[in-house]
Design an enzyme around this catalytic site. Structure first.
Site, PDB file in Angstrom:
ATOM      1  N   ARG A   1      93.214 -56.216 -28.077  1.00  0.00           N
ATOM      2  CA  ARG A   1      93.601 -56.369 -26.674  1.00  0.00           C
ATOM      3  C   ARG A   1      95.112 -56.568 -26.598  1.00  0.00           C
ATOM      4  O   ARG A   1      95.712 -57.188 -27.492  1.00  0.00           O
ATOM      5  CB  ARG A   1      92.920 -57.595 -26.048  1.00  0.00           C
ATOM      6  CG  ARG A   1      91.423 -57.433 -25.802  1.00  0.00           C
ATOM      7  CD  ARG A   1      91.145 -56.441 -24.664  1.00  0.00           C
ATOM      8  NE  ARG A   1      89.723 -56.335 -24.358  1.00  0.00           N
ATOM      9  CZ  ARG A   1      88.932 -55.350 -24.775  1.00  0.00           C
ATOM     10  NH1 ARG A   1      89.403 -54.376 -25.527  1.00  0.00           N
ATOM     11  NH2 ARG A   1      87.654 -55.324 -24.434  1.00  0.00           N
TER      12      ARG A   1
ATOM     13  N   HIS B   1      94.320 -46.793 -24.959  1.00  0.00           N
ATOM     14  CA  HIS B   1      93.056 -47.568 -25.087  1.00  0.00           C
ATOM     15  C   HIS B   1      91.871 -46.612 -25.302  1.00  0.00           C
ATOM     16  O   HIS B   1      90.922 -46.583 -24.527  1.00  0.00           O
ATOM     17  CB  HIS B   1      92.814 -48.443 -23.852  1.00  0.00           C
ATOM     18  CG  HIS B   1      91.852 -49.574 -24.138  1.00  0.00           C
ATOM     19  ND1 HIS B   1      91.908 -50.781 -23.509  1.00  0.00           N
ATOM     20  CD2 HIS B   1      90.794 -49.662 -24.988  1.00  0.00           C
ATOM     21  CE1 HIS B   1      90.945 -51.575 -23.949  1.00  0.00           C
ATOM     22  NE2 HIS B   1      90.238 -50.907 -24.855  1.00  0.00           N
TER      23      HIS B   1
HETATM   24  C1  GLV Z   1      86.754 -51.624 -25.767  1.00  0.00           C
HETATM   25  O1  GLV Z   1      87.884 -51.999 -25.637  1.00  0.00           O
HETATM   26  C2  GLV Z   1      85.625 -52.499 -25.867  1.00  0.00           C
HETATM   27  O2  GLV Z   1      85.799 -53.721 -25.780  1.00  0.00           O
HETATM   28  O3  GLV Z   1      84.485 -52.008 -26.049  1.00  0.00           O
END
Ligand code: GLV
Length: 309
Positions: free
Chosen positions: A224, A272
């Site tokens: 994150r 991401h």
């Molecule tokens: C992706 O970031 C997840 O947490 O699955």
């Protein structure tokens, strides 16, 4: 009884269709359509609008579409004392492992740099590193960390892990807790962050930690954005203590166009995308938990309120 899907991307209809195809009997709604709020007992969420969960008076479970549940804990207006579940899925783990492997090889063999050279028509042979000479340190040895470690070991990498508690069934050094953190960091030529984001891990990737890594270390953050102190990373890259960073996650997503990461030669950005829940693979476990909820059986993959993951 019924399920509501709350997410702010364009995937609501895809999930709804897959869930209904797997079980047409269950009433499943998008939060954007007219729906009987008092009949909803499970909310399926991914970055839902903050505060939106409080409008379901009979909610019994909050199920996350992904592995990381930090955004649910950040919603302080959510109904408290409900079980929160997360996704644990072999595809999510293998996708992550493939992604990190790609980043590591790209770093060792300078693929990013060669693309830059190519665009400038520059012919420079750069000395490369071999797998057997590199130690990869994985912070966070949950399902994703374990899968990555297993794959790296198969390829002959030296692999070490940092975790809260010792791990069984894997033949590699695991360093535990605060006491062993510095020993772990001192060996990690490549540091991969796969930690859950909690109050204990927020900002953990900071200058103090980076300075404990060997000079020239490379950092990969696929967990994150909140784990990283952005300015500390830039400082360490500019000083030359770190050789580069591959970042898939950011404090604000999409990353603001004026963020210095965009133009930094040593930062490699992806949007991401390292590992995204696979609808076909994850649908059965969401429905299984829904049926468990109906029949009063224990739910699977419930996260700990106390630990936050
Ligand atoms: C992706 O970031 C997840 O947490 O699955």
């Amino acid at each position: 009884m019924g399920i509501v899907i709350l997410r702010q991307d364009d995937k609501i209809d895809l999930w709804k269709k897959a869930l209904l195809a797997a079980d047409p009997e269950i009433p499943i709604y998008s939060f954007l359509e007219e729906h009987p709020r008092d009949e909803i007992d499970m909310a399926l969420v991914w970055k839902h609008p903050k505060g939106s969960l409080q409008h379901y008076p009979n909610l019994k479970c909050i199920a996350c579409f992904g592995a990381g549940v930090d955004f649910i804990f950040e919603d302080t207006e959510r109904p408290l004392n409900l079980p929160i579940t997360r996704v644990v899925d072999p595809k999510l783990a293998s996708d992550m492992s493939e992604f990190v492997l790609g980043q590591i090889l790209s770093h060792l063999k300078h693929f990013n740099q060669y693309k830059v050279d190519q665009l400038k028509k520059v012919w420079v042979m750069r000395s490369y590193q071999r797998i057997e000479d590199v130690c990869v340190g994985i912070m966070g040895m949950g399902a994703l960390g374990m899968a990555l470690a297993t794959d790296l070991l198969k390829l002959n990498f030296n692999v070490i892990g940092w975790a809260n508690s010792p791990k069984e069934n894997i033949n590699m050094p695991i360093y535990t807790g605060e006491e062993q953190r510095n020993k772990f960091l001192a060996k990690a030529d490549i540091l991969v962050c796969l930690l859950p984001l909690t109050k204990n891990t927020t900002g953990i990737l900071n200058e103090e930690l980076f300075r404990k890594l060997p000079k020239g270390a490379y950092v990969i953050n696929v967990a994150r954005g909140g784990h990283l102190v952005d300015n500390d990373l830039i400082k360490m890259l500019d000083e030359g203590h770190l050789s580069g960073a591959s970042l898939d996650v950011f404090h604000t997503e999409p990353l603001n166009t004026d963020h210095p990461f965009w133009n930094h030669a040593k930062v490699h950005i992806t949007p991401h995308i390292a590992s995204v829940s696979d609808i076909a693979s994850v649908t059965p476990q969401l429905l299984d938990n829904y049926k468990r909820l109906q029949s009063g059986q224990p739910l699977k993959n419930v996260v700990s309120d106390l630990k936050g993951y």
